[in-house]
Design a protein around this motif. Structure first.
Motif, PDB file in Angstrom:
ATOM      1  N   GLN A  66     -53.832  10.864 -13.566  1.00 51.02           N
ATOM      2  CA  GLN A  66     -52.483  11.191 -14.032  1.00 51.02           C
ATOM      3  C   GLN A  66     -52.316  12.704 -14.275  1.00 51.02           C
ATOM      4  OE1 GLN A  66     -52.158   8.498 -17.426  1.00 51.02           O
ATOM      5  NE2 GLN A  66     -51.127   6.982 -16.130  1.00 51.02           N
ATOM      6  N   GLY A  67     -52.910  13.478 -13.352  1.00 51.97           N
ATOM      7  CA  GLY A  67     -52.709  14.918 -13.379  1.00 51.97           C
ATOM      8  C   GLY A  67     -53.439  15.638 -14.483  1.00 51.97           C
ATOM      9  N   ARG A  68     -54.444  14.998 -15.080  1.00 49.14           N
ATOM     10  CA  ARG A  68     -55.154  15.645 -16.186  1.00 49.14           C
ATOM     11  C   ARG A  68     -56.650  15.367 -16.084  1.00 49.14           C
ATOM     12  NH1 ARG A  68     -54.356  14.871 -22.796  1.00 49.14           N
ATOM     13  NH2 ARG A  68     -55.824  16.535 -23.367  1.00 49.14           N
ATOM     14  N   VAL A  69     -57.435  16.348 -16.453  1.00 49.01           N
ATOM     15  CA  VAL A  69     -58.882  16.179 -16.580  1.00 49.01           C
ATOM     16  C   VAL A  69     -59.269  16.648 -17.977  1.00 49.01           C
ATOM     17  CG1 VAL A  69     -61.157  16.848 -15.741  1.00 49.01           C
ATOM     18  CG2 VAL A  69     -59.278  16.527 -14.115  1.00 49.01           C
ATOM     19  N   GLU A  70     -59.691  15.718 -18.805  1.00 52.08           N
ATOM     20  CA  GLU A  70     -60.148  16.049 -20.151  1.00 52.08           C
ATOM     21  C   GLU A  70     -61.638  16.380 -20.086  1.00 52.08           C
ATOM     22  OE1 GLU A  70     -58.491  13.452 -23.366  1.00 52.08           O
ATOM     23  OE2 GLU A  70     -57.827  12.245 -21.658  1.00 52.08           O
ATOM     24  N   ASP A  71     -62.007  17.537 -20.584  1.00 49.90           N
ATOM     25  CA  ASP A  71     -63.414  17.968 -20.547  1.00 49.90           C
ATOM     26  C   ASP A  71     -63.801  18.566 -21.900  1.00 49.90           C
ATOM     27  OD1 ASP A  71     -61.730  20.158 -20.068  1.00 49.90           O
ATOM     28  OD2 ASP A  71     -63.162  21.178 -18.753  1.00 49.90           O
ATOM     29  N   PRO A  72     -63.881  17.732 -22.924  1.00 49.76           N
ATOM     30  CA  PRO A  72     -64.092  18.246 -24.283  1.00 49.76           C
ATOM     31  C   PRO A  72     -65.400  18.999 -24.460  1.00 49.76           C
ATOM     32  CG  PRO A  72     -64.341  15.850 -24.212  1.00 49.76           C
ATOM     33  CD  PRO A  72     -63.758  16.260 -22.898  1.00 49.76           C
ATOM     34  N   LEU A  73     -66.457  18.611 -23.753  1.00 51.11           N
ATOM     35  CA  LEU A  73     -67.721  19.326 -23.905  1.00 51.11           C
ATOM     36  C   LEU A  73     -67.617  20.746 -23.354  1.00 51.11           C
ATOM     37  CD1 LEU A  73     -70.334  16.544 -23.044  1.00 51.11           C
ATOM     38  CD2 LEU A  73     -69.863  17.545 -25.280  1.00 51.11           C
ATOM     39  N   ARG A  74     -66.905  20.909 -22.258  1.00 52.86           N
ATOM     40  CA  ARG A  74     -66.725  22.254 -21.699  1.00 52.86           C
ATOM     41  C   ARG A  74     -65.807  23.084 -22.595  1.00 52.86           C
ATOM     42  NH1 ARG A  74     -65.448  20.734 -17.199  1.00 52.86           N
ATOM     43  NH2 ARG A  74     -67.473  20.852 -16.140  1.00 52.86           N
ATOM     44  N   VAL A  75     -64.779  22.467 -23.139  1.00 58.66           N
ATOM     45  CA  VAL A  75     -63.902  23.169 -24.078  1.00 58.66           C
ATOM     46  C   VAL A  75     -64.720  23.696 -25.255  1.00 58.66           C
ATOM     47  CG1 VAL A  75     -62.062  22.831 -25.781  1.00 58.66           C
ATOM     48  CG2 VAL A  75     -61.767  21.997 -23.435  1.00 58.66           C
ATOM     49  N   SER A  76     -65.571  22.830 -25.815  1.00 56.81           N
ATOM     50  CA  SER A  76     -66.419  23.252 -26.937  1.00 56.81           C
ATOM     51  C   SER A  76     -67.374  24.365 -26.509  1.00 56.81           C
ATOM     52  CB  SER A  76     -67.203  22.054 -27.478  1.00 56.81           C
ATOM     53  OG  SER A  76     -68.118  22.444 -28.477  1.00 56.81           O
ATOM     54  N   TYR A  77     -67.979  24.209 -25.322  1.00 53.76           N
ATOM     55  CA  TYR A  77     -68.906  25.215 -24.799  1.00 53.76           C
ATOM     56  C   TYR A  77     -68.221  26.576 -24.718  1.00 53.76           C
ATOM     57  CZ  TYR A  77     -72.173  27.456 -21.501  1.00 53.76           C
ATOM     58  OH  TYR A  77     -73.050  28.315 -20.887  1.00 53.76           O
ATOM     59  N   LEU A  78     -67.016  26.614 -24.148  1.00 55.56           N
ATOM     60  CA  LEU A  78     -66.330  27.888 -23.980  1.00 55.56           C
ATOM     61  C   LEU A  78     -65.940  28.496 -25.323  1.00 55.56           C
ATOM     62  CD1 LEU A  78     -64.093  27.155 -20.865  1.00 55.56           C
ATOM     63  CD2 LEU A  78     -66.261  28.391 -20.961  1.00 55.56           C
ATOM     64  N   ARG A  79     -65.441  27.680 -26.227  1.00 52.25           N
ATOM     65  CA  ARG A  79     -65.098  28.188 -27.551  1.00 52.25           C
ATOM     66  C   ARG A  79     -66.311  28.871 -28.192  1.00 52.25           C
ATOM     67  NH1 ARG A  79     -60.768  27.095 -30.483  1.00 52.25           N
ATOM     68  NH2 ARG A  79     -59.160  25.690 -29.671  1.00 52.25           N
ATOM     69  N   GLN A  80     -67.446  28.199 -28.150  1.00 56.45           N
ATOM     70  CA  GLN A  80     -68.636  28.716 -28.816  1.00 56.45           C
ATOM     71  C   GLN A  80     -69.182  29.960 -28.125  1.00 56.45           C
ATOM     72  OE1 GLN A  80     -71.549  25.611 -30.306  1.00 56.45           O
ATOM     73  NE2 GLN A  80     -70.282  24.335 -28.972  1.00 56.45           N
ATOM     74  N   HIS A  81     -69.180  29.964 -26.808  1.00 57.70           N
ATOM     75  CA  HIS A  81     -69.793  31.083 -26.094  1.00 57.70           C
ATOM     76  C   HIS A  81     -68.900  32.315 -26.087  1.00 57.70           C
ATOM     77  CE1 HIS A  81     -72.649  28.003 -24.903  1.00 57.70           C
ATOM     78  NE2 HIS A  81     -73.443  28.981 -24.489  1.00 57.70           N
ATOM     79  N   ILE A  82     -67.599  32.135 -26.001  1.00 58.73           N
ATOM     80  CA  ILE A  82     -66.711  33.297 -26.102  1.00 58.73           C
ATOM     81  C   ILE A  82     -66.803  33.886 -27.502  1.00 58.73           C
ATOM     82  CG2 ILE A  82     -64.309  34.051 -26.019  1.00 58.73           C
ATOM     83  CD1 ILE A  82     -63.907  31.904 -23.791  1.00 58.73           C
ATOM     84  N   ALA A  83     -66.878  33.025 -28.517  1.00 63.55           N
ATOM     85  CA  ALA A  83     -67.078  33.526 -29.876  1.00 63.55           C
ATOM     86  C   ALA A  83     -68.399  34.279 -29.997  1.00 63.55           C
ATOM     87  CB  ALA A  83     -67.027  32.373 -30.879  1.00 63.55           C
ATOM     88  N   ALA A  84     -69.436  33.825 -29.271  1.00 63.78           N
ATOM     89  CA  ALA A  84     -70.728  34.503 -29.298  1.00 63.78           C
ATOM     90  C   ALA A  84     -70.633  35.903 -28.698  1.00 63.78           C
ATOM     91  CB  ALA A  84     -71.780  33.677 -28.539  1.00 63.78           C
ATOM     92  N   VAL A  85     -69.792  36.076 -27.667  1.00 66.31           N
ATOM     93  CA  VAL A  85     -69.548  37.413 -27.128  1.00 66.31           C
ATOM     94  C   VAL A  85     -68.867  38.278 -28.178  1.00 66.31           C
ATOM     95  CG1 VAL A  85     -68.381  38.745 -25.321  1.00 66.31           C
ATOM     96  CG2 VAL A  85     -69.398  36.529 -24.766  1.00 66.31           C
ATOM     97  N   GLY A  86     -67.884  37.701 -28.876  1.00 68.80           N
ATOM     98  CA  GLY A  86     -67.217  38.445 -29.938  1.00 68.80           C
ATOM     99  C   GLY A  86     -68.174  38.886 -31.027  1.00 68.80           C
TER     100      GLY A  86
END
Length: 447
Positions: free
Chosen positions: A363-383
């Protein structure tokens, strides 16, 4: 909301030519070692998966750039397929192949997206492999000549160039363990290939200083090592592992030296570099590109030839490629580069994760909560690294699209844009929507 990221921080995504383009022999292009490797069932782990179609980016480039603009990308890191430009690796230029990259760059610029061009992301022309590939000392000259073709056509429109992507993977996977193209397994070949890759890097940088007017750097994959224990054996194994993966290419490129541990690792296969080779490898670069995916908790073992292995962490999350999710490692490795290599400008040139995604979007959507969490954490790690003094200039997420994950084929999805490989339909995953917000707020939305 506040952000640790400077106002001129560059947010983008990264891809590689053979993984997304498809049409590898179109319009006069020459075959690459990956074209050969993927069509050889004796070599390819994912038998039957090739780059013949991939994401069909060669034919869908304009639409793909429009999608990048929709996501708000400020930069796009791509690689050039050497054999599209020089079908034989040297000699006559294939105008159609060079024109493709010129159109890509112009389309990016027209959409307000800065191009970051990687000259070599693993797809050596097969014609050069037939002449010894990276085992031939002439490879440094071949690469510099190819680089000049690209500089002459695109420098100015491209203002950030990368010589090589991940020389460690090229040699470890391609020459030592046989898991990647060209599929060799020879402890004597690996250090020869490493040396010639770094000579080629230096020769290309020298060529750029003659004609280029902007920035050029080297991209390395770094994996911080942490000791499994305080034992002398594990301490020594950690030093070997760190030298082999993290220092083997940066030390020559920046310090003009080779880690002493390499002689122990390779034994009779090791030959000390000449002063001339060290001098060629050590050219002034404008930035270091860091590709980060995971860490390694290191212990001594009997693995060949490193005698060092990984201790799996029982309570950690692992990606489908078997890599531990450990964002603190990204902060640590960025600070390590700052401290050991003279505080260079750094771009995170790859960072991302493969998790299970369905082959067809629902239905036009791909939910990927583990990747969302991964990106949040790793971008914050760059910060966090920036707040602690690392000179990080940008972040290129890996990857824009699901694509051919080299010898693992299409089974590992790294993209924030889902690709239905039967129809080529692109669908934004939830992680793409998060990243669009990250870009729009310069990272402040992560607070």
């Amino acid at each position: 909301m506040t952000s640790p990221f400077p106002d001129d921080f560059l947010w983008g995504c990264a891809t590689a030519a053979y993984q997304i383009e498809g049409s590898p022999l179109a319009d006069g292009a020459g075959a690459s070692i990956w074209q050969r490797f993927s069509h050889d069932p004796r070599l390819m782990a994912a038998k039957g998966d090739t780059g013949d179609v991939a994401c069909d980016h060669y034919n869908r480039m304009a639409d793909d750039v429009a999608l990048m603009k929709e996501l708000g990308l400020q930069a796009y890191r791509f690689s050039v397929a050497w054999g599209r430009v020089l079908p034989d690796g040297t000699g006559k230029v294939n105008a159609a192949g060079l024109d493709f990259y010129e159109r890509l760059v112009d389309t990016l610029l027209a959409n307000g997206i800065e191009p970051l061009c990687t000259l070599y992301h693993w797809d050596l022309p097969a014609a050069l492999d037939d002449r010894g590939g990276w085992l031939n000392r002439d490879s440094a000259d071949w690469f510099a000549d190819y680089a000049r073709v690209m500089f002459d056509r695109l420098d100015g429109r491209v203002k950030k160039w990368v010589t090589l992507n991940e020389p460690w993977v090229i040699t470890d996977g391609g020459y030592l363990h046989g898991a990647l193209a060209p599929g060799h397994k020879n402890v004597f070949e690996a250090p020869i290939a490493s040396r010639n890759l770094m000579r080629a890097h230096g020769a290309a940088v020298k060529a750029y200083r003659e004609v280029g007017r902007h920035e050029i750097g080297l991209v390395v994959n770094l994996e911080p090592k942490y000791p499994a224990s305080g034992s002398p054996e594990d301490t020594a194994a950690l030093a070997r592992a760190n030298a082999y993966m993290n220092r083997q290419y940066l030390d020559p490129a920046i310090h003009g030296t080779c880690p002493a541990e390499l002689a122990t690792i390779f034994g009779e296969a090791w030959t000390d570099w000449s002063a001339d080779d060290l001098a060629l490898a050590r050219q002034k670069i404008d930035f270091v590109g860091v590709n980060y995916y995971t860490r390694n908790v290191t212990r001594a073992d009997d693995s060949w030839p490193l005698n060092a292995g990984m201790v799996k962490q029982p309570l950690a999350t692992y990606t489908t490629t078997g890599w531990e999710v450990f964002p603190q490692g990204l902060t640590d490795v960025l600070l390590w580069v700052k401290e050991l290599y003279g505080d260079p400008a750094i771009y995170v040139t790859e960072n991302g994760a493969a998790f299970f995604d369905p082959p067809v979007a629902e239905q036009g959507r791909v939910e990927d909560p583990l990747r969302v969490s991964y990106l949040r954490q790793h971008i914050a790690a760059v910060g966090e690294a920036i707040e602690r003094g690392a000179n990080v200039k940008g972040y290129m997420l890996w990857s824009l699209f699901d694509n051919l994950e080299w010898s693992l084929g299409y089974s590992k999805r790294f993209g924030i844009v889902h690709v239905n490989f039967a129809t080529q339909q692109r669908t934004l995953k939830d992680s793409a929507r998060l990243y669009r917000e990250v870009i729009a707020t310069n990272g402040a939305c992560l607070d």
